[in-house]
Design an enzyme around this catalytic site. Structure first.
Site, PDB file in Angstrom:
ATOM      1  N   ALA A 234       0.825  -1.218   0.000  1.00  0.00           N
ATOM      2  CA  ALA A 234       0.000   0.000   0.000  1.00  0.00           C
ATOM      3  C   ALA A 234       0.861   1.271   0.000  1.00  0.00           C
ATOM      4  O   ALA A 234       1.949   1.241   0.571  1.00  0.00           O
ATOM      5  CB  ALA A 234      -0.901  -0.007   1.237  1.00  0.00           C
ATOM      6  N   PRO A 235       0.425   2.347  -0.627  1.00  0.00           N
ATOM      7  CA  PRO A 235      -0.876   2.571  -1.272  1.00  0.00           C
ATOM      8  C   PRO A 235      -0.979   2.070  -2.710  1.00  0.00           C
ATOM      9  O   PRO A 235      -1.964   2.358  -3.389  1.00  0.00           O
ATOM     10  CB  PRO A 235      -1.032   4.088  -1.217  1.00  0.00           C
ATOM     11  CG  PRO A 235       0.377   4.598  -1.285  1.00  0.00           C
ATOM     12  CD  PRO A 235       1.226   3.587  -0.578  1.00  0.00           C
ATOM     13  N   LYS A 238       3.395   0.767  -6.866  1.00  0.00           N
ATOM     14  CA  LYS A 238       4.140  -0.292  -7.569  1.00  0.00           C
ATOM     15  C   LYS A 238       3.200  -1.437  -7.949  1.00  0.00           C
ATOM     16  O   LYS A 238       3.381  -2.074  -8.984  1.00  0.00           O
ATOM     17  CB  LYS A 238       5.316  -0.783  -6.716  1.00  0.00           C
ATOM     18  CG  LYS A 238       6.324   0.328  -6.494  1.00  0.00           C
ATOM     19  CD  LYS A 238       7.542  -0.120  -5.742  1.00  0.00           C
ATOM     20  CE  LYS A 238       8.446   1.064  -5.455  1.00  0.00           C
ATOM     21  NZ  LYS A 238       7.871   2.043  -4.487  1.00  0.00           N
ATOM     22  N   ASP A 281       0.506  -8.891   8.464  1.00  0.00           N
ATOM     23  CA  ASP A 281       1.895  -8.550   8.755  1.00  0.00           C
ATOM     24  C   ASP A 281       2.739  -9.447   7.841  1.00  0.00           C
ATOM     25  O   ASP A 281       2.499 -10.661   7.781  1.00  0.00           O
ATOM     26  CB  ASP A 281       2.161  -8.872  10.231  1.00  0.00           C
ATOM     27  CG  ASP A 281       3.557  -8.469  10.674  1.00  0.00           C
ATOM     28  OD1 ASP A 281       4.471  -8.465   9.829  1.00  0.00           O
ATOM     29  OD2 ASP A 281       3.730  -8.176  11.864  1.00  0.00           O
ATOM     30  N   ASP A 297       9.021  -3.715  -0.797  1.00  0.00           N
ATOM     31  CA  ASP A 297       9.186  -2.251  -0.794  1.00  0.00           C
ATOM     32  C   ASP A 297       9.063  -1.855   0.674  1.00  0.00           C
ATOM     33  O   ASP A 297       8.015  -1.428   1.132  1.00  0.00           O
ATOM     34  CB  ASP A 297       8.088  -1.610  -1.650  1.00  0.00           C
ATOM     35  CG  ASP A 297       8.358  -0.142  -1.908  1.00  0.00           C
ATOM     36  OD1 ASP A 297       9.509   0.298  -1.727  1.00  0.00           O
ATOM     37  OD2 ASP A 297       7.420   0.571  -2.286  1.00  0.00           O
ATOM     38  N   CYS A 350      12.722   3.832   0.454  1.00  0.00           N
ATOM     39  CA  CYS A 350      12.890   5.241   0.082  1.00  0.00           C
ATOM     40  C   CYS A 350      13.744   5.940   1.131  1.00  0.00           C
ATOM     41  O   CYS A 350      13.559   7.111   1.413  1.00  0.00           O
ATOM     42  CB  CYS A 350      11.546   5.928  -0.132  1.00  0.00           C
ATOM     43  SG  CYS A 350      10.407   5.740   1.219  1.00  0.00           S
TER      44      CYS A 350
HETATM   45  C1  LIG Z   1       7.163   2.163   1.495  1.00  0.00           C
HETATM   46  S1  LIG Z   1       5.511   1.766   1.842  1.00  0.00           S
HETATM   47  C2  LIG Z   1       5.078   0.827   0.416  1.00  0.00           C
HETATM   48  C3  LIG Z   1       4.768   1.672  -0.791  1.00  0.00           C
HETATM   49  C4  LIG Z   1       4.121   0.869  -1.905  1.00  0.00           C
HETATM   50  N1  LIG Z   1       4.886  -0.289  -2.266  1.00  0.00           N
HETATM   51  C5  LIG Z   1       3.912   1.721  -3.136  1.00  0.00           C
HETATM   52  O1  LIG Z   1       4.696   1.645  -4.081  1.00  0.00           O
HETATM   53  O2  LIG Z   1       2.920   2.467  -3.159  1.00  0.00           O
HETATM   54  C6  LIG Z   1       5.683   0.508   3.036  1.00  0.00           C
HETATM   55  C7  LIG Z   1       4.390  -0.192   3.405  1.00  0.00           C
HETATM   56  O3  LIG Z   1       4.730  -1.264   4.302  1.00  0.00           O
HETATM   57  C8  LIG Z   1       3.643  -1.454   5.179  1.00  0.00           C
HETATM   58  N2  LIG Z   1       4.168  -2.226   6.330  1.00  0.00           N
HETATM   59  C9  LIG Z   1       4.832  -1.789   7.417  1.00  0.00           C
HETATM   60  N3  LIG Z   1       5.162  -2.824   8.197  1.00  0.00           N
HETATM   61  C10 LIG Z   1       4.691  -3.934   7.604  1.00  0.00           C
HETATM   62  C11 LIG Z   1       4.702  -5.310   7.928  1.00  0.00           C
HETATM   63  N4  LIG Z   1       5.286  -5.750   9.053  1.00  0.00           N
HETATM   64  N5  LIG Z   1       4.104  -6.174   7.089  1.00  0.00           N
HETATM   65  C12 LIG Z   1       3.495  -5.738   5.955  1.00  0.00           C
HETATM   66  N6  LIG Z   1       3.449  -4.445   5.598  1.00  0.00           N
HETATM   67  C13 LIG Z   1       4.050  -3.552   6.400  1.00  0.00           C
HETATM   68  C14 LIG Z   1       3.157  -0.060   5.493  1.00  0.00           C
HETATM   69  O4  LIG Z   1       1.798  -0.100   5.919  1.00  0.00           O
HETATM   70  C15 LIG Z   1       3.355   0.642   4.141  1.00  0.00           C
HETATM   71  O5  LIG Z   1       2.149   0.641   3.428  1.00  0.00           O
END
Ligand SMILES: C[S@@+](CC[C@H](N)C(=O)[O-])C[C@H]1O[C@@H](n2cnc3c(N)ncnc32)[C@H](O)[C@@H]1O
Length: 384
Positions: A234-235, A238, A281, A297, A350
């Site tokens: 999310a969001p 990618k 998770d 990501d 990032c």
């Molecule tokens: C950098 S953002 C991803 C951006 C997304 N890939 C994009 O291109 O729009 C990182 C994401 O990892 C999620 N996140 C954080 N900890 C996590 C976990 N333990 N397991 C799965 N998702 C996680 C967050 O909610 C966030 O949406």
């Protein structure tokens, strides 16, 4: 007007104390004031190090008591408007004096009045200084781990320049009226371009995505019919690229709220067909099948987004980098179990901190001898 200024000062206080994120607070700004409020807080965040370190000490000799911290924040915003925005000066002073009075008492109002009038008297000298101080001391500590002072100075200069608006365009469509097509395929518009005013937003032919963020999926080979696990999705910037390139995507994220945004984005783009969404998770995610490509990501300190999100300059510390690195290593380890033999495990963040990038990858490779670095091809050039 004064009420609004106090409201924005309270919003700024919540951002700086990490009580709420700027993105959440923006939703609370009233529609007619959103543009101004956004500009005020973004400018204040960009100029905060200069205001705190070079302006305020000239006019405020005693530390403001913690109980009256709001007065300091009111000053940050008042000084931002006086020095860097176009509001008439008398209106700036009146509205922040009123804000000071509402927040505290007439002594607070007098204090704000005295400081702002003093700043105004010295406006020309203050602006004549070379205003290149943007990074906080903590932020500099992060960057100094990996970059030379001259590189940091180059980065710092860009804080004061509004970032452009980049969009990714669905395959088979051309969309660049008023924009420039970058060599990587993203289309770039001037800073402050309003997304919803761009043509065909509702047609769902393109989505907002920084050009650097789009590079990750752009660098991948032919994805048609490939099974891809997008582990921190999310969001969905990618995810949209993966689907647009013909992949069959399982998108996982820990946040249901952010997955709702992903769903909305992908639906608008008409790309739902080959998508499965799972809220989990990444560390607990269970799935029997393996994937041709697993994209991590990873959640990170987001230090690389300082131009678009200047709050990171004031909020991120070396501790955040360390904490995120711990999670990143675990997610990458988990991700390998879903990667088909001969498949591709893609790691992206990032963050500017190598502790969250190169170091995580190096340690992973040292432990997992069956994985190797693959070169990528971008714009016809092979890169490692
Ligand atoms: C950098 S953002 C991803 C951006 C997304 N890939 C994009 O291109 O729009 C990182 C994401 O990892 C999620 N996140 C954080 N900890 C996590 C976990 N333990 N397991 C799965 N998702 C996680 C967050 O909610 C966030 O949406």
């Amino acid at each position: 007007m004064a009420e609004n200024r106090l409201f924005y000062a309270k919003a700024m206080q919540k951002i700086l104390s990490k009580e709420s994120s700027f993105a959440e607070l923006k939703e609370e700004f009233c529609e007619s004031e959103k543009g101004f409020a956004n500009m005020l807080i973004m400018t204040a965040l960009r100029r905060l190090s200069f205001i705190k370190e070079d302006v305020l000490p000239l006019f405020v000799k005693k530390k403001i008591p913690a109980k009256q911290k709001i007065l300091e924040i009111i000053l940050y915003l008042g000084i931002t408007e006086l020095l860097f925005m176009h509001t008439p000066e008398y209106a700036v002073i009146n509205s922040y004096v009123e804000a000071g009075k509402s927040a505290t008492d007439k002594f607070g109002a007098n204090f704000i009045n005295a400081v702002l009038r003093n700043v105004l008297r010295h406006k020309a000298e203050l602006l004549a200084q070379k205003n290149t101080k943007y990074f906080s001391k903590e932020f500099l500590k992060i960057l100094k781990q990996d970059y030379l002072p001259e590189t940091i100075a180059e980065m710092e200069k860009f804080t004061g320049i509004e970032p452009p608006l980049d969009v990714s365009v669905k395959q088979g469509f051309s969309f660049c009226e008023g924009g420039t097509i970058l060599p990587t395929g993203s289309v770039r518009f001037l800073a402050n371009t309003k997304v919803k005013e761009l043509e065909r937003f509702d047609d769902g032919k393109w989505w907002v995505q920084d050009a650097a963020s789009a590079l990750v999926v752009n660098a991948l080979f032919d994805l048609r019919g490939k099974k891809v696990l997008d582990l921190c999705a999310a969001p969905g910037g990618k995810t949209a690229q993966l689907l647009d390139k013909g992949a069959l995507v399982t998108a996982v994220d820990i946040s249901l709220k952010r997955l709702d945004v992903l769903m909305e984005n992908i639906e608008r783009l008409g790309l739902l067909k080959n998508l499965e969404i799972r809220c989990s998770d990444a560390l607990e995610f269970q799935e029997d099948q393996k994937f041709d490509v697993v994209l991590v990501d990873a959640p990170c300190s987001a230090t690389g987004t300082f131009r678009r999100h200047p709050e990171v300059i004031h909020l991120k510390t070396l501790d955040d980098v360390k904490k995120q690195q711990g999670l990143q290593k675990k997610i990458l380890e988990k991700a390998k179990s879903f990667t088909l033999s001969g498949g591709l495990l893609v790691y992206a963040t990032c963050s500017l901190a190598k502790a969250e990038g190169e170091v995580v990858i190096r340690e992973f490779l040292a432990k997992n001898k069956d994985f190797q670095i693959r070169s990528i091809v971008l714009n016809g050039c092979e890169k490692m």
